[in-house]
Structure formats: structure tokens, C-alpha cells
Design a protein around this motif. Structure first.
Motif, PDB file in Angstrom:
ATOM      1  N   ASP A 121      15.106  95.655 -53.963  1.00  0.00           N
ATOM      2  CA  ASP A 121      14.325  96.619 -53.179  1.00  0.00           C
ATOM      3  C   ASP A 121      12.866  96.182 -53.055  1.00  0.00           C
ATOM      4  O   ASP A 121      12.241  96.389 -52.015  1.00  0.00           O
ATOM      5  CB  ASP A 121      14.443  98.036 -53.747  1.00  0.00           C
ATOM      6  CG  ASP A 121      13.940  98.173 -55.176  1.00  0.00           C
ATOM      7  OD1 ASP A 121      14.029  97.202 -55.952  1.00  0.00           O
ATOM      8  OD2 ASP A 121      13.468  99.271 -55.528  1.00  0.00           O
ATOM      9  N   LEU A 122      12.324  95.544 -54.072  1.00  0.00           N
ATOM     10  CA  LEU A 122      10.964  95.026 -53.987  1.00  0.00           C
ATOM     11  C   LEU A 122      10.905  93.853 -53.008  1.00  0.00           C
ATOM     12  O   LEU A 122       9.958  93.744 -52.220  1.00  0.00           O
ATOM     13  CB  LEU A 122      10.456  94.596 -55.369  1.00  0.00           C
ATOM     14  CG  LEU A 122       9.047  93.996 -55.403  1.00  0.00           C
ATOM     15  CD1 LEU A 122       8.017  94.954 -54.796  1.00  0.00           C
ATOM     16  CD2 LEU A 122       8.666  93.617 -56.825  1.00  0.00           C
ATOM     17  N   GLN A 123      11.908  92.981 -53.046  1.00  0.00           N
ATOM     18  CA  GLN A 123      11.954  91.872 -52.094  1.00  0.00           C
ATOM     19  C   GLN A 123      11.948  92.407 -50.663  1.00  0.00           C
ATOM     20  O   GLN A 123      11.201  91.911 -49.815  1.00  0.00           O
ATOM     21  CB  GLN A 123      13.210  91.020 -52.306  1.00  0.00           C
ATOM     22  CG  GLN A 123      13.163  90.162 -53.542  1.00  0.00           C
ATOM     23  CD  GLN A 123      14.447  89.381 -53.720  1.00  0.00           C
ATOM     24  OE1 GLN A 123      15.535  89.956 -53.742  1.00  0.00           O
ATOM     25  NE2 GLN A 123      14.324  88.081 -53.854  1.00  0.00           N
ATOM     26  N   LEU A 124      12.781  93.409 -50.395  1.00  0.00           N
ATOM     27  CA  LEU A 124      12.851  93.978 -49.047  1.00  0.00           C
ATOM     28  C   LEU A 124      11.531  94.640 -48.659  1.00  0.00           C
ATOM     29  O   LEU A 124      11.075  94.503 -47.515  1.00  0.00           O
ATOM     30  CB  LEU A 124      14.009  94.969 -48.950  1.00  0.00           C
ATOM     31  CG  LEU A 124      15.398  94.352 -49.079  1.00  0.00           C
ATOM     32  CD1 LEU A 124      16.471  95.430 -49.133  1.00  0.00           C
ATOM     33  CD2 LEU A 124      15.670  93.354 -47.958  1.00  0.00           C
ATOM     34  N   SER A 125      10.891  95.326 -49.570  1.00  0.00           N
ATOM     35  CA  SER A 125       9.593  95.949 -49.294  1.00  0.00           C
ATOM     36  C   SER A 125       8.541  94.897 -48.970  1.00  0.00           C
ATOM     37  O   SER A 125       7.739  95.070 -48.046  1.00  0.00           O
ATOM     38  CB  SER A 125       9.125  96.792 -50.480  1.00  0.00           C
ATOM     39  OG  SER A 125       9.977  97.891 -50.668  1.00  0.00           O
ATOM     40  N   LEU A 126       8.539  93.808 -49.735  1.00  0.00           N
ATOM     41  CA  LEU A 126       7.579  92.730 -49.469  1.00  0.00           C
ATOM     42  C   LEU A 126       7.835  92.078 -48.116  1.00  0.00           C
ATOM     43  O   LEU A 126       6.893  91.780 -47.374  1.00  0.00           O
ATOM     44  CB  LEU A 126       7.637  91.689 -50.584  1.00  0.00           C
ATOM     45  CG  LEU A 126       7.071  92.131 -51.927  1.00  0.00           C
ATOM     46  CD1 LEU A 126       7.440  91.133 -53.020  1.00  0.00           C
ATOM     47  CD2 LEU A 126       5.569  92.313 -51.843  1.00  0.00           C
ATOM     48  N   ASN A 132       5.195  93.450 -41.009  1.00  0.00           N
ATOM     49  CA  ASN A 132       4.200  94.332 -40.399  1.00  0.00           C
ATOM     50  C   ASN A 132       2.845  93.652 -40.278  1.00  0.00           C
ATOM     51  O   ASN A 132       2.150  93.824 -39.272  1.00  0.00           O
ATOM     52  CB  ASN A 132       4.087  95.645 -41.171  1.00  0.00           C
ATOM     53  CG  ASN A 132       5.227  96.581 -40.873  1.00  0.00           C
ATOM     54  OD1 ASN A 132       5.642  96.726 -39.727  1.00  0.00           O
ATOM     55  ND2 ASN A 132       5.752  97.219 -41.897  1.00  0.00           N
ATOM     56  N   LEU A 133       2.462  92.874 -41.265  1.00  0.00           N
ATOM     57  CA  LEU A 133       1.200  92.122 -41.161  1.00  0.00           C
ATOM     58  C   LEU A 133       1.253  91.128 -40.012  1.00  0.00           C
ATOM     59  O   LEU A 133       0.309  91.015 -39.231  1.00  0.00           O
ATOM     60  CB  LEU A 133       0.907  91.375 -42.466  1.00  0.00           C
ATOM     61  CG  LEU A 133       0.316  92.157 -43.607  1.00  0.00           C
ATOM     62  CD1 LEU A 133       0.151  91.254 -44.827  1.00  0.00           C
ATOM     63  CD2 LEU A 133      -1.020  92.770 -43.232  1.00  0.00           C
TER      64      LEU A 133
END
Length: 140
Positions: A121-126, A132-133
Motif C-alpha cells: 500500500d505504501l508502494q502504491l501511494s508513492l 501526480n507530481l
């Protein structure tokens, strides 16, 4: 604190370091990243208390005067992003003594005793954050 404690205990078990060392080189090869590797573990000479690897000739990347150092810095960045966003196993000790430029102009990352598993889930968030950036969606 729990992650640090787990990492500290695992760093005392060289079998875990051997697994991480071997897995890194394999993962990079599987992704076609042949410019970066970890030392080859000599399994029959390693145990919980001893880790034996083949010697790697090289010089610290940070003190090398070779013209390809900027390229190898890019290789390091690519390798760390691959670990963080793809393989999920992150080397947590990237100080200058652990990054070697080899005579064949490759990068060797040493000392796999301190690694963490990056949750999916952290990988996907990153990845979302990076997307987005890149798209200049600063409000997302």
C-alpha cells in the motif's frame, strides 16, 4: 521502534543478510539492470554468525575520479527506486562505504544487513504521488 528493533535483530543473523544480498542481484538481473549487483554469497562458508562473500574489487563511488561516476549515481538512484517501488525490499544503509565502482564500471552495493520490506500500500501511494507530481496535479 518495532521496525528498528526487527532490523537490529535481523542484522545479527547473517543468514538474513545472505538472503537479501542474493535476492537483490537476482531481482536486478530479472529487470535487466545489469549495471548494479551485490557481492556473491558463498553459502557453504556462511552461517548465522558468519557471512562470506566473494571479494569485489572497486573503489568508493564517492571518491572515484572516473568519468562515469555521474552515470553510476543514476544507476544507484534507479536501483533504489526499483527497490522502493517494485521489489519492496529496501537497502537501508547507503553510505559511501557501501557503494563501490568496480573496474568494469558497474555499481556494487555492499552490506545488506539492514533492509526493510516496503508494504504494497505504501508502494502504491508513492507511485500515485509521483504520478501526480509528474502530471503537475499538486492538489491530489
Amino acid at each position: 521502534v518495532d521496525a528498528w528493533g526487527t532490523g537490529f535483530v535481523n542484522e545479527l543473523d547473517y543468514r538474513e543478510e545472505a538472503k537479501a544480498t542474493t535476492a537483490f542481484t537476482l531481482a536486478m538481473r530479472e529487470r535487466g539492470l545489469f549495471s548494479v549487483f551485490a557481492p556473491e554469497v558463498v553459502g557453504h562458508l556462511s552461517s548465522m554468525h558468519v557471512l562470506t562473500t566473494r571479494w569485489v574489487d572497486g573503489e568508493r563511488l564517492s571518491s572515484s575520479a572516473a568519468s562515469d561516476v555521474p552515470r553510476l549515481c543514476g544507476v544507484a538512484l534507479n536501483a533504489y527506486l526499483t527497490m522502493l517501488l517494485d521489489t519492496g525490499t529496501l537497502h537501508c544503509d547507503p553510505h559511501p562505504g557501501n557503494l563501490l565502482r568496480t573496474p568494469d564500471a558497474r555499481l556494487c552495493i555492499l552490506d545488506w544487513g539492514m533492509t526493510i520490506q516496503v508494504p504494497t500500500d505504501l508502494q502504491l501511494s508513492l507511485l500515485e504521488f509521483i504520478a501526480n507530481l509528474s502530471a503537475e496535479n499538486y492538489e491530489e
